[in-house]
Design an enzyme around this catalytic site. Structure first.
Site, PDB file in Angstrom:
ATOM      1  CD  GLU A 190      -0.832   2.661   6.551  1.00  0.00           C
ATOM      2  OE1 GLU A 190      -0.535   3.835   6.862  1.00  0.00           O
ATOM      3  OE2 GLU A 190      -1.881   2.116   6.938  1.00  0.00           O
ATOM      4  CD  GLN A 237      -2.587  -1.121   2.700  1.00  0.00           C
ATOM      5  OE1 GLN A 237      -2.388  -2.031   3.491  1.00  0.00           O
ATOM      6  NE2 GLN A 237      -3.402  -0.118   2.988  1.00  0.00           N
ATOM      7  CB  ALA A 267      -5.982   7.355   6.288  1.00  0.00           C
ATOM      8  CD  GLU A 285      -9.430   3.307   7.573  1.00  0.00           C
ATOM      9  OE1 GLU A 285      -8.760   2.750   8.458  1.00  0.00           O
ATOM     10  OE2 GLU A 285      -9.192   4.450   7.158  1.00  0.00           O
ATOM     11  CG  PHE A 330      -5.007   3.437  11.472  1.00  0.00           C
ATOM     12  CD1 PHE A 330      -4.127   2.643  10.770  1.00  0.00           C
ATOM     13  CD2 PHE A 330      -4.508   4.521  12.155  1.00  0.00           C
ATOM     14  CE1 PHE A 330      -2.768   2.931  10.751  1.00  0.00           C
ATOM     15  CE2 PHE A 330      -3.155   4.825  12.159  1.00  0.00           C
ATOM     16  CZ  PHE A 330      -2.282   4.032  11.444  1.00  0.00           C
ATOM     17  NE  ARG A 348      -7.277   7.224  11.821  1.00  0.00           N
ATOM     18  CZ  ARG A 348      -7.902   8.072  11.006  1.00  0.00           C
ATOM     19  NH1 ARG A 348      -9.209   8.228  11.090  1.00  0.00           N
ATOM     20  NH2 ARG A 348      -7.224   8.774  10.125  1.00  0.00           N
ATOM     21  CG  PHE A 407      -8.500  -5.905   4.582  1.00  0.00           C
ATOM     22  CD1 PHE A 407      -9.632  -5.292   4.057  1.00  0.00           C
ATOM     23  CD2 PHE A 407      -8.216  -7.200   4.187  1.00  0.00           C
ATOM     24  CE1 PHE A 407     -10.461  -5.956   3.161  1.00  0.00           C
ATOM     25  CE2 PHE A 407      -9.037  -7.871   3.294  1.00  0.00           C
ATOM     26  CZ  PHE A 407     -10.162  -7.249   2.787  1.00  0.00           C
ATOM     27  CB  THR A 458      -3.992  11.351  12.748  1.00  0.00           C
ATOM     28  OG1 THR A 458      -3.214  10.157  12.802  1.00  0.00           O
ATOM     29  CG2 THR A 458      -5.469  10.979  12.796  1.00  0.00           C
TER      30      THR A 458
END
Length: 750
Positions: free
Chosen positions: A226, A191, A503, A706, A338, A304, A222, A434
């Site tokens: 990442e 990702q 995100a 998400e 997340f 988060r 998912f 974030t």
């Protein structure tokens, strides 16, 4: 990315990393992982493996030419462990051979002696030992300590939520191909192409421009790719660099489940205070996050959690504290939601405890305390719009919550063994990275002389339909048919310094950049058209593949316009850059505006319990969801449905089990249960809320990947409500997942 991708998926014609034609001389890699959770490496002898048939080489930490470091947020993760191991499966060596079978067989010939050390798997114990990643973080608003004395009702308790295996269809995979002039081309199932590029350059001690990372598509992620895809790409690149031959590394399912991180388990304490009218006055929570052995993305995930601690509710006095606790398990990582699900389930547990104490329906407390426009979140941002109340009221009305609860009570009283339960689950989820820096994207758009269009962005197609949305955005912006547009593979050679596809921001960020690039091209083409038609450029529009003057079609079609522009030496390529405006956050003050906007919605979940067998099923999930002005309702509906089922899996089915030595027991599809068609709800109804456009969303189409996962939390409380029709169960201790075994325990009073 072809428009025929869905058809190719169905026909099993889609090309993933393991399907890419291998260059001549390709070698295959297998990874040797630690058999213990914590210890000091005494001897690692790979001589017998090196001499095994077909083996080209075995590489360890000493063979790394650059930095032995792949940590993205904290430099605490070696690519290959050298002196100490910190979790079962931590990579120690990589074997490269002429066939995958020989590479895996050679792993058995590696001799390892480790001095075992005590291991910690419980985050509360890690916190007690002071073994934290970073400092504890607290976000506060109002005066919690003073508010308790004003509360008519106070409830407190503990919530334990488990991890979750990503179980993407395509396992971790990479193919590294050396190129001339000390450069390398890497195909990676990631990702985060730029993260792979940056890390491989650091490991190989070369400039980033020497590394091209290309992603054709990813077979599910998912969040599991990442950050964690980087390790496997770096290992393949290390071997390819040392041997100057192509190297492919594809984990089998068993190794993938054993060696990769999953959703973070949390254990949390809460306290909620209400006034005599059922208004929330104070909320306090402490989240102990099981981060695993290294930081990975844990600090960002915890952040988060803190941002979503109050979910959809307005609470004047809040203090929430989070700790990243280092344990001796594989590093837990990003997962859809997340960190938000782990926090939202805590506030929902607190509300259920309050409702049971007051003997009122939980949904009435939820409704009474919903956010209104202008209400402040604990981190300083204010709620924009009225979608929390609108979606909740619409769900309660449309899905007949009052009458269904009364009907369920009557049916439960008349049935000895079959019981039903209902829960309402509102969601308010912030959209943006974030980490403010990540909210940026670039796009490159080429218009070719035949009128076809090529689009390059940082967005990785993972099955979420981002390519479909980007194609729709380009078609709308340029006024042409989507079939003329090709969304290219994601490559660091075409778009630099990419943010991850994560995100729920890929369509927002990359779509905004694409529209800016298209706007530049459109202005150039309109100028050319105006000159040909002899009118001011302000009168020109392009739609349906034709130039229009005011509201009348002209004879000039798209193809002819493009060719005329080319003859006039007009640039038919445009690069654009987008950075989400107005985002900021001060981590010293714990105040700011970390999100571009919020996505809200409400689900009504009904469960059926067989109290004799201790089994439960989710009968229906009915949702009112805020998707803004959906660019593709079919794509968005699919995302909502898939996320809901995945969320239900987390709350009532999927259980990670580890033995006392830190070895994953649920490491196969026969021991780790995931949702299938029989498990899925009989009915999933999705109704999109009308008139919820938001200026922070590209083309007013809101992110969808998400937020819907959190609707699945309602499954836990629906089943729990059904269990309470049999016997009272304590509200002060909530443990997820609520598996059939745990249902039986609760029915037996344990």
């Amino acid at each position: 990315m072809s428009a025929r991708d869905p058809i190719a998926h169905v026909r099993a014609e889609t090309c993933f990393v393991d399907d890419i034609p291998e260059p001549q001389g390709t070698l295959y890699a297998a990874v040797f992982g630690s058999p213990v959770a914590h210890g000091v490496v005494c001897v690692l002898d790979a001589n017998a493996a090196t001499a095994a048939p077909g083996v080209a080489a075995v590489f360890t930490a000493g063979d790394i030419p650059g930095e032995n470091q792949v940590g993205s947020m904290v430099a605490d993760q070696p690519l290959l462990a050298a002196d100490r191991v910190r979790y079962v499966g931590q990579p120690l060596a990589i074997v490269v051979a002429d066939t995958p079978t020989r590479a895996h067989q050679a792993l058995e010939n590696i001799t390892l002696t480790i001095d075992k050390r005590p291991a910690v798997f419980d985050p509360r114990q890690a916190a007690e030992n002071g073994d934290l990643i970073g400092l504890p973080r607290t976000i506060a608003m109002g005066n919690v300590d003073a508010a308790w004395s004003q509360c008519a009702t106070i409830v407190s308790g503990r919530v334990d939520s488990g991890g979750q295996e990503h179980l993407y269809l395509e396992t971790q995979a990479a193919l590294a191909i050396p190129r001339p002039c000390d450069s390398m081309h890497i195909f990676s199932a990631t990702q985060s192409p730029s993260s792979v590029q940056r890390t491989v350059a650091r490991v190989l001690a070369c400039p980033m421009h020497a590394i091209e990372v290309e992603v054709q598509r990813v077979g599910g992620a998912f969040g599991g790719k990442e950050d964690q895809a980087t390790t496997w790409a770096a290992l393949a690149a290390l071997a390819a660099h040392r041997l100057q031959r192509p190297v492919k590394l594809v984990l089998d399912r068993h190794a993938d489940m054993q060696m990769t991180g999953k959703r973070h388990p949390y254990t949390s304490d809460y306290r909620l205070g209400l006034d005599a009218d059922g208004r929330f006055l104070a909320f306090q929570a402490t989240y102990y996050q099981n981060a695993g052995a290294v930081a990975d993305l844990s600090t960002a995930v915890l952040e988060r959690s803190l941002f979503h601690a109050t979910n959809s509710y307005a609470i004047a006095n809040v203090r929430v504290t989070g700790m990243c606790c280092r344990t001796h398990l594989p590093p837990f990582t990003a997962f859809r939601g997340f960190g938000a699900p782990q926090a939202m389930v805590v506030i929902e547990a607190a509300i259920v405890a309050a409702a049971e104490t007051l003997n009122v329906p939980a949904w009435t407390l939820q409704q009474k305390n919903l956010l209104h426009g202008g209400d402040a979140f604990p981190f300083g941002m204010r709620m924009q719009g009225d979608t929390p109340q609108r979606s909740f009221d619409a769900a309660v009305s449309r899905f007949h919550v009052r009458s269904r609860l009364a009907d369920i009570e009557r049916r439960n009283a008349a049935s000895t063994f079959v019981k039903r339960g209902l829960a309402v689950m509102p969601v308010c989820f912030g959209i943006a990275f974030t980490t403010t820096m990540l909210n940026q994207a670039g796009a490159l758009v080429h218009v070719f002389v035949d009128g076809s269009v090529s689009v390059s962005t940082a967005a990785v197609e993972i099955g979420q339909g981002v390519a479909t949305k980007l194609r729709r955005m380009v078609a709308t912006a340029l006024g042409i048919d989507p079939t003329r547009i090709r969304i290219e593979n994601t490559s660091t050679a075409r778009v630099a310094n990419m943010s991850p596809t994560a995100a729920s921001s890929a369509a927002d960020l990359n779509g905004a950049a694409v529209r800016l690039a298209c706007g530049t091209l459109l202005q150039r083409l309109k100028t050319v058209a105006a000159g040909i038609q002899g009118v001011p450029a302000g009168q020109v529009t392009i739609r349906d593949g034709r130039v229009w003057i005011d509201d009348a079609p002209s004879p000039l079609v798209w193809d002819a316009l493009v060719q005329a522009a080319h003859r006039q030496r007009v640039d038919l390529s445009a690069h654009a850059f987008y950075a989400t405006p107005k985002l900021h956050y001060d981590r010293q003050r714990e105040k700011g505006r970390p999100f571009a906007y919020h996505v809200c919605g409400t689900a009504v979940v009904e469960a059926r319990l067989d109290a004799l067998r201790g089994t439960a099923s989710i009968e229906s999930v009915e949702i009112v969801h805020d998707a803004g002005r959906s660019l593709d309702p079919l794509v968005d509906r699919g995302q909502v449905e898939g996320a809901v089922v995945q969320g239900i899996g987390w709350t009532i089915l999927e259980e990670l089990m580890v033995d006392p030595d830190g070895r994953l027991l649920t490491d196969t599809l026969s021991t780790y249960k995931v949702p299938d068609l029989d498990f899925s709800p009989t009915t999933i109804e999705v109704v999109f809320l009308d008139d919820t456009a938001d200026p922070g969303a590209v083309m007013a189409s809101k992110a969808v990947g998400e937020p819907p996962l959190m609707y699945g939390i309602g499954a836990y409380f629906a089943i729990r409500a059904a269990i309470r029709a049999v016997r009272d169960v304590p509200a002060e201790r909530i443990r997820l997942p609520l598996t059939h075994a745990r249902i039986l325990q609760l029915l037996e009073g344990e």
